[in-house]
Design an enzyme around this catalytic site. Structure first.
Site, short mmCIF file in Angstrom:
data_model
loop_
_atom_site.label_atom_id
_atom_site.label_comp_id
_atom_site.label_asym_id
_atom_site.label_seq_id
_atom_site.Cartn_x
_atom_site.Cartn_y
_atom_site.Cartn_z
N LEU A 102 0.87 -1.17 0.00
CA LEU A 102 0.00 0.00 0.00
C LEU A 102 0.91 1.21 0.00
O LEU A 102 1.89 1.26 0.76
CB LEU A 102 -0.90 0.01 1.25
CG LEU A 102 -2.06 -0.99 1.29
CD1 LEU A 102 -2.73 -0.95 2.66
CD2 LEU A 102 -3.08 -0.69 0.20
N ASP A 103 0.62 2.20 -0.84
CA ASP A 103 1.51 3.36 -0.89
C ASP A 103 1.38 4.18 0.39
O ASP A 103 0.51 3.94 1.23
CB ASP A 103 1.28 4.19 -2.15
CG ASP A 103 -0.10 4.82 -2.21
OD1 ASP A 103 -0.63 5.24 -1.18
OD2 ASP A 103 -0.65 4.91 -3.33
N GLN A 104 2.26 5.15 0.55
CA GLN A 104 2.36 5.89 1.80
C GLN A 104 1.05 6.54 2.20
O GLN A 104 0.69 6.59 3.38
CB GLN A 104 3.46 6.95 1.69
CG GLN A 104 3.73 7.69 3.01
CD GLN A 104 4.86 8.70 2.87
OE1 GLN A 104 5.32 9.00 1.77
NE2 GLN A 104 5.32 9.24 3.99
#
Length: 243
Positions: A102-104
């Site tokens: 999951l991206d930041q």
């Protein structure tokens, strides 16, 4: 397999960390220091050690984390940002790796394991395992726009992005929450698709992977999967069809 990969497969570290350990001279094979991460070994036969401590296969671990926004999905970040592993600090766990990312700026359900075959089976594109997201957007999408998201758009570089399904969860005065289902994994797929149709993402939360739902797990908390939950995603240790 390569020495660096063997260290990862045995649950000692990630493959990248294994490479660094080998190059630093901290790994021995059958009592001899080896500095080539590509050295071929047979984990079932060769004796591997890191800093003198034998490396043996750890018991398989399967867990889920409710990832908060702002954490990066990596073990060590060269920019010093907080990582998802900060949430596992202090737990008596072998090395576990994230199953996908999951991206930041994204939140929600993130899996970890040291069973690489199980992880590969989940990530195998042929599995078409659905992933469900709740997405807050800065618009009020109508039926035409939802149909366009299902049909997909071609973005720069010729890549075609689409969703398996999408529906409106609730409408606000200036924004809306959508439920988006993907059955393939592409980098930042939802954000890029919505951007292509002129919609901005305010929040993005993964709420389910296949039949496994995030439920009431507190933000930043983690728990082990039950055997039934594990097998609902992929039988433990099932070989992947990926090459």
């Amino acid at each position: 397999m390569s020495l660096a990969r063997a260290l990862s497969k045995l649950g000692a570290c990630s493959r990248g960390e294994g490479t660094r350990l080998v190059e630093a001279g901290r790994v021995t094979v059958n009592g001899v220091v080896v500095r080539d991460p590509a050295r071929r070994v047979v984990p079932e036969r060769d004796r591997l050690a890191v800093d003198g401590a034998p490396v043996r296969a750890a018991a398989p671990v399967y867990l889920m984390l409710n990832k908060p926004r702002g954490l990066v999905t990596t073990r060590h970040d060269p920019r010093g940002r907080a990582t998802v592993y900060d949430r596992l600090a202090g737990a008596d766990l072998p090395f576990v790796g994230p199953v996908g990312r999951l991206d930041q700026a994204s939140e929600g359900l993130l899996l970890f394991t040291n069973d690489t075959r199980w992880a590969d089976a989940i990530l195998d594109p042929a599995s078409h395992l659905p992933k469900t997201y709740h997405v807050q957007v800065d618009a009020q999408p109508g039926a035409d726009l939802l149909a366009r998201l299902r049909a997909g758009v071609t973005v720069e570089g010729g890549e075609h992005l689409a969703v398996a399904d999408v529906r409106v969860l609730r409408l606000g005065t200036r924004n809306a929450w959508l439920e988006v289902v993907l059955d393939e994994g592409r980098n930042r797929q939802i954000r890029r698709l919505l951007e292509a149709v002129g919609i901005g993402v305010l929040r993005l939360v993964r709420v389910a992977i296949g039949p496994l739902v995030l439920g009431d797990l507190a933000k930043g908390a983690w728990r082990p999967l039950t055997p039934a939950e594990r097998d609902s995603l992929a039988p433990a240790g099932r070989p992947s069809r990926r090459r």
